[in-house]
Motif scaffolding. Structure first.
Motif, PDB file in Angstrom:
ATOM      1  N   ARG A  76      -6.563  10.126   9.697  1.00 14.62           N
ATOM      2  CA  ARG A  76      -6.898   8.703   9.672  1.00 14.62           C
ATOM      3  C   ARG A  76      -5.657   7.869   9.384  1.00 14.62           C
ATOM      4  NH1 ARG A  76     -11.998   6.349   6.973  1.00 14.62           N
ATOM      5  NH2 ARG A  76     -11.424   4.759   8.482  1.00 14.62           N
ATOM      6  N   HIS A  77      -4.765   8.406   8.563  1.00 14.78           N
ATOM      7  CA  HIS A  77      -3.497   7.698   8.324  1.00 14.78           C
ATOM      8  C   HIS A  77      -2.741   7.477   9.633  1.00 14.78           C
ATOM      9  CE1 HIS A  77       0.894   7.727   7.945  1.00 14.78           C
ATOM     10  NE2 HIS A  77       0.697   6.948   6.890  1.00 14.78           N
TER      11      HIS A  77
ATOM     12  N   ALA B 273       0.859  -1.187   0.000  1.00 12.12           N
ATOM     13  CA  ALA B 273       0.000   0.000   0.000  1.00 12.12           C
ATOM     14  C   ALA B 273       0.894   1.235   0.000  1.00 12.12           C
ATOM     15  CB  ALA B 273      -0.878   0.011   1.244  1.00 12.12           C
TER      16      ALA B 273
ATOM     17  N   VAL C 215      -3.375   4.226  -1.844  1.00 10.57           N
ATOM     18  CA  VAL C 215      -4.534   4.208  -0.958  1.00 10.57           C
ATOM     19  C   VAL C 215      -4.771   5.639  -0.470  1.00 10.57           C
ATOM     20  CG1 VAL C 215      -5.454   3.340   1.224  1.00 10.57           C
ATOM     21  CG2 VAL C 215      -4.084   1.834  -0.228  1.00 10.57           C
TER      22      VAL C 215
ATOM     23  N   ARG D 148      -7.171  -5.278  -2.057  1.00 12.49           N
ATOM     24  CA  ARG D 148      -7.732  -3.944  -1.885  1.00 12.49           C
ATOM     25  C   ARG D 148      -8.677  -3.630  -3.043  1.00 12.49           C
ATOM     26  NH1 ARG D 148      -2.087  -3.447  -1.223  1.00 12.49           N
ATOM     27  NH2 ARG D 148      -1.599  -3.594   0.995  1.00 12.49           N
TER      28      ARG D 148
ATOM     29  N   LEU E  54     -13.057   2.301   2.656  1.00  7.18           N
ATOM     30  CA  LEU E  54     -12.883   0.873   2.381  1.00  7.18           C
ATOM     31  C   LEU E  54     -11.430   0.426   2.518  1.00  7.18           C
ATOM     32  CD1 LEU E  54     -14.882   0.612  -0.960  1.00  7.18           C
ATOM     33  CD2 LEU E  54     -15.525  -0.465   1.209  1.00  7.18           C
ATOM     34  N   GLY E  55     -10.508   1.378   2.691  1.00 12.64           N
ATOM     35  CA  GLY E  55      -9.091   1.012   2.606  1.00 12.64           C
ATOM     36  C   GLY E  55      -8.761   0.526   1.213  1.00 12.64           C
ATOM     37  N   GLY E  56      -9.469   1.051   0.228  1.00  8.43           N
ATOM     38  CA  GLY E  56      -9.265   0.611  -1.150  1.00  8.43           C
ATOM     39  C   GLY E  56      -8.138   1.367  -1.827  1.00  8.43           C
TER      40      GLY E  56
ATOM     41  N   ALA F 292      -4.299   4.893  11.852  1.00  8.85           N
ATOM     42  CA  ALA F 292      -4.170   3.526  11.307  1.00  8.85           C
ATOM     43  C   ALA F 292      -2.745   3.008  11.456  1.00  8.85           C
ATOM     44  CB  ALA F 292      -4.602   3.513   9.833  1.00  8.85           C
TER      45      ALA F 292
ATOM     46  N   ALA G 227       0.127   4.977   0.944  1.00 10.85           N
ATOM     47  CA  ALA G 227      -0.855   5.959   1.394  1.00 10.85           C
ATOM     48  C   ALA G 227      -0.604   7.282   0.680  1.00 10.85           C
ATOM     49  CB  ALA G 227      -0.750   6.140   2.902  1.00 10.85           C
TER      50      ALA G 227
ATOM     51  N   VAL H 125      -6.009   8.651   1.703  1.00  8.52           N
ATOM     52  CA  VAL H 125      -6.287   8.687   3.140  1.00  8.52           C
ATOM     53  C   VAL H 125      -6.032  10.103   3.659  1.00  8.52           C
ATOM     54  CG1 VAL H 125      -3.919   7.933   3.719  1.00  8.52           C
ATOM     55  CG2 VAL H 125      -5.773   7.514   5.325  1.00  8.52           C
TER      56      VAL H 125
ATOM     57  N   GLU I 239     -11.302   5.658   0.721  1.00 10.81           N
ATOM     58  CA  GLU I 239     -10.630   5.715   2.016  1.00 10.81           C
ATOM     59  C   GLU I 239     -11.380   4.875   3.046  1.00 10.81           C
ATOM     60  OE1 GLU I 239     -10.520   9.608   3.796  1.00 10.81           O
ATOM     61  OE2 GLU I 239      -9.120   8.980   5.358  1.00 10.81           O
TER      62      GLU I 239
END
Lengths: 320, 320
Positions: free
Chosen positions: B170-171, B123, B164, B291, B313-315, B174, B125, B166, B311
């Protein structure tokens, strides 16, 4: 079984799981789902019994051994040793028991998760409390027990593992630190990661994967290990929680600092890693284990004292 | 640099380390140890600036960018995003900044620890707070920023990573869960294992190795990550310590039980693992990422709302 058969040893077994029985038979192994019959056969061929069941099933297996295989030598591969040794004493098996614990495996279980070479270069803890206690009392160790110790070390060697002699109590304290605590850590980390939802899971990488892998272990096996070793695990958990709490306090101040934990943790990592350096740095083409080796002749003069020395070093024993 | 050069992109860089400069030059890379000169050159070729320094060096690099490369787009790969964004605001860089954080690496650092393909399927970000805030205020996102966002996603894609989207906050929450906490865990576990002496180290196996690997990271980098993300990390540490303390209490009773933690931890592990199942279970010969993907045209109608959806969905986003 796979490793022993691969070395041409005669090996047969019992499992209560009928699907595992079928799977092992399909792979050409001599496996039965009849415990009494298997033990009777073992008694007839004077086999070494290897008890490889979760801790909560040991007592029942020991009862069956007492009934059907009254004279065979016994070892086991259970991940805690004191609770097993308590049952050994309760059954009067001390003179025919040498405990074992191969320090390798995966998060998966069952016949399908096994493969030849799984224990290659792993430590195989081998307990010797019976000899230790006799020796401390100035009494001689029976020759039959010395022979059994030799056989258990030979069993470990056939799988490619390295026999590490250790007392039951020191084993349980050591594995609380390096095996049971990592399991507790993995369970809790999986939960905290999961609480971060799909975004956190999407961003998870190697550090998360490495530290949560063993949370894939069947929870009943994790419970068995941790609950039966609670006496050793609780103080280790206290030590661990204190380190985390101290780091937490350092991070919550006005000038967040994690200096102490980061530097001490890295020093410990480097110190532990230095032991495995020998393998890479050796000028010999022969791969050298990071565990110092001591050759011991079980039953020979001073051999129990030699085991104590190796134990203190975390070394491995080679019997001859 | 390795991945971009491997795809024929023009790439040049600066590092303050003279040994890294020499090592990279030896590998044929266009690397200088003169920051002002490198930034002037970047300004002349309208390059995208990728800031890849520890958090405590970001401010100095931003000062130099303000002085020498007044108009280039800026991204970074720092493992915390709020402290970087605070500096972005302080320098008035919002309209020319898109944050980044590739979620891959090893416990080693420096030029020698890098290799082509390190970020494959990781991933990456990509932050979008500037667009988020304008969108929330009903204002249009400048076309130059949409183009920069596209470029940063393209940069990630060239390394084989998955972008991804974000928000900064939130990053940081996480990664506190899935990256910084595992680093804290590893440091403390290395110490507890080390306290077990050579015997415990000898018996350590996969679960210990997996959970302590990142304690090999340079402690100053670990401190940089954890200390600058303390606001997000402290509550996560509290959550983690509470789980451990509860397990500790369950284990210290008369009938030790770790049922709750073992079962909840395994459930979380299975739930997280289920997401990666798609790759194995697909009937297509094409490897599918776990993802979910959404194709977005930066600057197109509703594109910021689409980023918010991904974001959640973490997609991953694919720009077109």
């Amino acid at each position: 079984m796979r490793d022993l058969a691969g070395h041409g040893e005669q090996v047969f077994g019992y499992t209560r799981s009928r699907s595992a029985t079928r799977a092992a038979q399909k792979d050409g192994f001599d496996v039965s789902s009849d415990l009494a019959q298997t033990l009777t056969r073992a008694a007839e061929s004077d086999a070494l019994l290897v008890v490889a069941v979760p801790m909560d099933a040991v007592s029942g297996v020991f009862d069956a051994i007492a009934e059907h295989a009254g004279h065979c030598g016994i070892t086991d591969v259970v991940s805690v040793k004191k609770p097993v040794y308590d049952l050994v004493r309760a059954h009067g098996f001390q003179a025919r028991y040498v405990g074992g614990h191969p320090m390798a495996g995966t998060e998966n279980s069952g016949w399908g998760a096994s493969h030849e070479g799984l224990f290659h270069r792993a430590a195989w803890a081998v307990t010797y409390d019976f000899a230790y206690e006799l020796d401390a009392a100035g009494e001689a160790v029976p020759e039959s027990w010395s022979r059994l110790f030799t056989n258990v070390c030979a069993l470990a060697a056939l799988t490619g593992a390295e026999a590490v002699p250790v007392s039951v109590a020191r084993h349980d304290e050591a594995v609380a630190r390096v095996s049971h605590l990592p399991h507790v850590i993995a369970e809790a980390l999986a939960i905290v990661g999961d609480h971060g939802g799909t975004l956190a899971q999407s961003l998870a990488a190697g550090s998360f994967k490495g530290a949560t892998r063993v949370a894939g272990t069947d929870p009943s096996l994790v419970r068995n290990m941790c609950e039966t070793n609670a006496d050793a695990l609780v103080p280790v958990l206290d030590e661990y929680i204190a380190l985390l709490s101290s780091a937490r306090d350092g991070l919550s101040g006005e000038n967040p600092s994690m200096q102490e934990l980061a530097e001490a943790g890295n020093r410990s990592y480097v110190r532990i890693g230095a032991r495995s350096g020998a393998r890479r740095e050796s000028v010999s083409p022969v791969k050298i284990s990071s565990r110092p080796v001591m050759r011991v002749h079980p039953g020979g003069p001073g051999w129990v004292a030699q085991l104590k020395q190796i134990e203190a070093l975390g070394g491995r024993v080679e019997v001859f």
